[in-house]
Design a protein around this motif. Structure first.
Motif, PDB file in Angstrom:
ATOM      1  N   ASP A   1      -9.438  12.931   6.967  1.00 27.28           N
ATOM      2  CA  ASP A   1     -10.101  13.479   5.669  1.00 27.28           C
ATOM      3  C   ASP A   1     -10.563  14.988   5.620  1.00 27.28           C
TER       4      ASP A   1
ATOM      5  N   TYR B   1      -2.984   8.695   0.709  1.00 24.38           N
ATOM      6  CA  TYR B   1      -4.164   8.735  -0.182  1.00 24.38           C
ATOM      7  C   TYR B   1      -4.515  10.050  -0.398  1.00 24.38           C
TER       8      TYR B   1
ATOM      9  N   THR C   1       0.892  -1.207  -0.146  1.00 27.50           N
ATOM     10  CA  THR C   1      -0.026  -0.015  -0.038  1.00 27.50           C
ATOM     11  C   THR C   1       0.837   1.261   0.049  1.00 27.50           C
TER      12      THR C   1
ATOM     13  N   SER D   1      -7.707   9.025   5.004  1.00 26.29           N
ATOM     14  CA  SER D   1      -8.085   8.273   6.097  1.00 26.29           C
ATOM     15  C   SER D   1      -7.558   6.901   5.849  1.00 26.29           C
ATOM     16  N   LYS D   2      -7.501   6.533   4.613  1.00 28.31           N
ATOM     17  CA  LYS D   2      -7.049   5.252   4.240  1.00 28.31           C
ATOM     18  C   LYS D   2      -5.730   4.849   4.654  1.00 28.31           C
ATOM     19  N   ASP D   3      -4.815   5.477   4.969  1.00 27.84           N
ATOM     20  CA  ASP D   3      -3.745   5.473   5.693  1.00 27.84           C
ATOM     21  C   ASP D   3      -3.431   5.104   7.142  1.00 27.84           C
TER      22      ASP D   3
ATOM     23  N   LYS E   1      -8.920   9.850  -0.414  1.00 33.00           N
ATOM     24  CA  LYS E   1      -9.581   9.686   0.809  1.00 33.00           C
ATOM     25  C   LYS E   1      -8.288   9.391   1.716  1.00 33.00           C
TER      26      LYS E   1
END
Length: 545
Positions: A435, A423, A419, A428-430, A426
């Motif tokens: 966000d 990002y 990964t 918060s995907k990390d 969005k």
């Protein structure tokens, strides 16, 4: 920050504006291969790009700054500054429509005023505006400190210990006026040098109250980022022949040089050389990738934004590769005006990708324009600016092995699962970035408080909802469920760059960044344009209203 339009004044700022206009006109006769400026202000999407009308040569830029400095006393009087205040010119930029933006630092009784910076905007019609880092009146009771420099150094070393800085040594404390927050006070600024917990050099600036001894602010000057190397494939490099060998000196881009530190953590290192000008393999590969990333970033700033190098003076920084042992990071350092890259875990994976080079060089651009404090919300905006430009450079480059995307560090596997690090669609995907804006945003690490600004840039560029770009799937939400229509990355990056270089200051927070980008969009496309409205909608979508 304050942006105040006032009635036309007959003062010396118009004099240096006129001088700069003459320099820009003369530049047309000496600059080759640069698109001519648009003739006058236009409406809609064909307005000026936000860059200078034509890039000035280093000598012309120096003359423009000297002219503005000669008029600085009259400018200070026009702004209503106190008798003990003086202005020091940092930069002068002219838009294609003739508007001149002059960026100033400020002194009080000969002392630097931290957080006292401002930008004066002068339109050809004479209409003026001012963007200030603080609205506070700069005045202190006296310039004799009750708490001495030794106490300030002690407090600074305690701050470094709290930051887990190893081998910390404090330099001499300098007396300043602290105006970046609250009522201006007499203070000491101390720089503590050492090593951060991950092996990155540290240059921690600590500000302490000269009356109470209390710590007021701390700011890390070494700005870090991450990426990987050895994946750009066969690329064209700018090299120089010296005698019978070639070296990594790019004469077409300010003489940018790339060095091998050979696992050391200090010094410049050894300039990469090669017998036949065919580069790659072994230790050279990291040098090739770093050199190429620097070239792509230079070309992006010059060809897209009209900026001639990090300082806009045609002079290159330099790159150092193979830093330390198993150092999993890269960083920008103002003091050496250079980028430095580690080799990753086990010295097996040099961190020298295009987005890393662009991220680090962009820290240099920020430092030489708005100089956003690397702490609180302004620190998050500082980091986001580097991510935003890194994304733009990656798309601009079009390198087949690394196509443009809205992922930061997507080629590394630092997480161990393939990964990326961040990002933009969005954040918060990390698992850590935010966000949307909230009141506590300034209290988290700047790499994660950058999330909302990264999200803003994605929404402004591409809009909300699901889509696929260059084979990557995105699905960007909004805080209020609204639908945002993007205006395209090219327009979005020009708006961000103009806001950074002409409207943001050292203390800009998220609310002021909204104002700055709206001002920039209004300048570029008009306040009734779709672009202007999209900027407002994108900020609202991340809860900045």
């Amino acid at each position: 920050m304050r942006l105040v339009a006032s009635s036309p004044r007959k003062n010396s700022s118009r004099t240096h504006a006129a001088r700069l206009a003459a320099l820009v006109a003369s530049a047309a006769m000496v600059v080759v291969g640069v698109q001519a400026p648009l003739a006058g202000a236009q409406s809609g999407t064909d307005r000026a790009s936000g860059a200078t009308a034509l890039p000035l040569t280093p000598g012309q830029r120096a003359e423009a700054i000297a002219s503005a400095q000669a008029d600085s006393a009259a400018e200070a009087e026009a702004l209503g500054l106190g008798a003990r205040e003086k202005l020091v010119v940092r930069d002068v930029v002219e838009d294609a429509d003739g508007t001149v933006h002059t960026r100033y630092e400020r002194t009080y009784a000969g002392l630097p005023v931290l957080g006292g910076d401002l930008v004066v905007h002068q339109a050809p019609s004479g209409t003026r505006g001012v963007t200030r880092a603080t609205d506070a009146r700069i005045a202190v009771a006296g310039t004799d400190a009750e708490v001495g420099p030794a106490s300030a150094k002690h407090t600074a070393l305690k701050a470094a210990a709290a930051e887990r800085t190893a081998d910390a040594t404090a330099g001499s404390a300098r007396k300043v006026v602290w105006a970046a927050s609250g009522t201006p006070v007499l203070a000491w600024e101390t720089v503590v040098k050492g090593v951060q917990a991950d092996g990155t050099p540290s240059e921690l600036h600590v500000v302490t109250d000269a009356t109470t001894g209390k710590e007021l602010f701390r700011d890390e000057a070494i700005h870090t980022g991450t990426g990987t190397g050895d994946y750009n494939g066969t690329v064209t490099l700018g090299t120089t022949k010296s005698g019978s060998t070639y070296n990594l000196t790019d004469s077409g881009r300010g003489n940018h040089k790339t060095y091998d530190l050979n696992q050391r953590t200090s010094g410049t290192g050894t300039l990469f050389t090669d017998a036949d000008d065919v580069w790659g393999g072994g230790r050279q590969s990291a040098g090739v990738d770093a050199h190429y990333g620097a070239a792509e970033t230079w070309d992006f700033f010059k060809n897209v934004l009209g900026r001639n190098g990090i300082k806009n003076n045609g002079v290159a920084s330099y790159s150092r590769t193979h830093y330390g042992n198993s150092y999993v990071n890269a960083f920008w350092d103002d003091s050496c005006f250079c980028m430095t890259y580690g080799d990753g875990s086990g010295n097996a994976n040099p961190l020298t990708s295009i987005d890393v080079a662009a991220h680090e060089m962009s820290h240099g651009v920020t430092s030489n324009t708005a100089d956003l404090n690397y702490s609180g919300e302004s620190g998050g905006l500082n980091e986001a600016t580097s991510d935003i430009f890194a994304t733009a450079v990656e798309f601009y480059s079009g390198t087949p092995s690394d196509p443009g995307d809205y992922l930061i560090g997507e080629k590394i596997d630092i997480n161990g699962d393939g990964t990326p690090l961040r990002y933009q669609d969005k954040p918060s995907k990390d698992g850590a970035s935010k966000d949307y804006w909230s009141s506590g945003l300034g209290g988290i690490d700047v790499h994660y408080s950058s999330g909302p600004a990264n999200h803003f840039f994605y929404l402004l560029s591409e809009g909300s909802g699901a889509k696929t770009i260059n084979g990557v799937s995105y699905n960007s939400p909004t805080s209020d469920g609204s639908k945002v229509t993007g205006i395209g990355r090219d327009k979005a990056i020009k708006i961000w760059y103009k806001a950074l270089t002409t409207y943001m200051t050292s203390t800009t927070n998220y609310a002021r960044a909204r104002t700055a980008t709206l001002s920039a969009a209004g300048d570029l496309y008009g306040t009734s344009s779709a672009e202007y409205k999209a900027v407002g909608a994108a900020w609202t979508a991340i809860n900045v209203k």
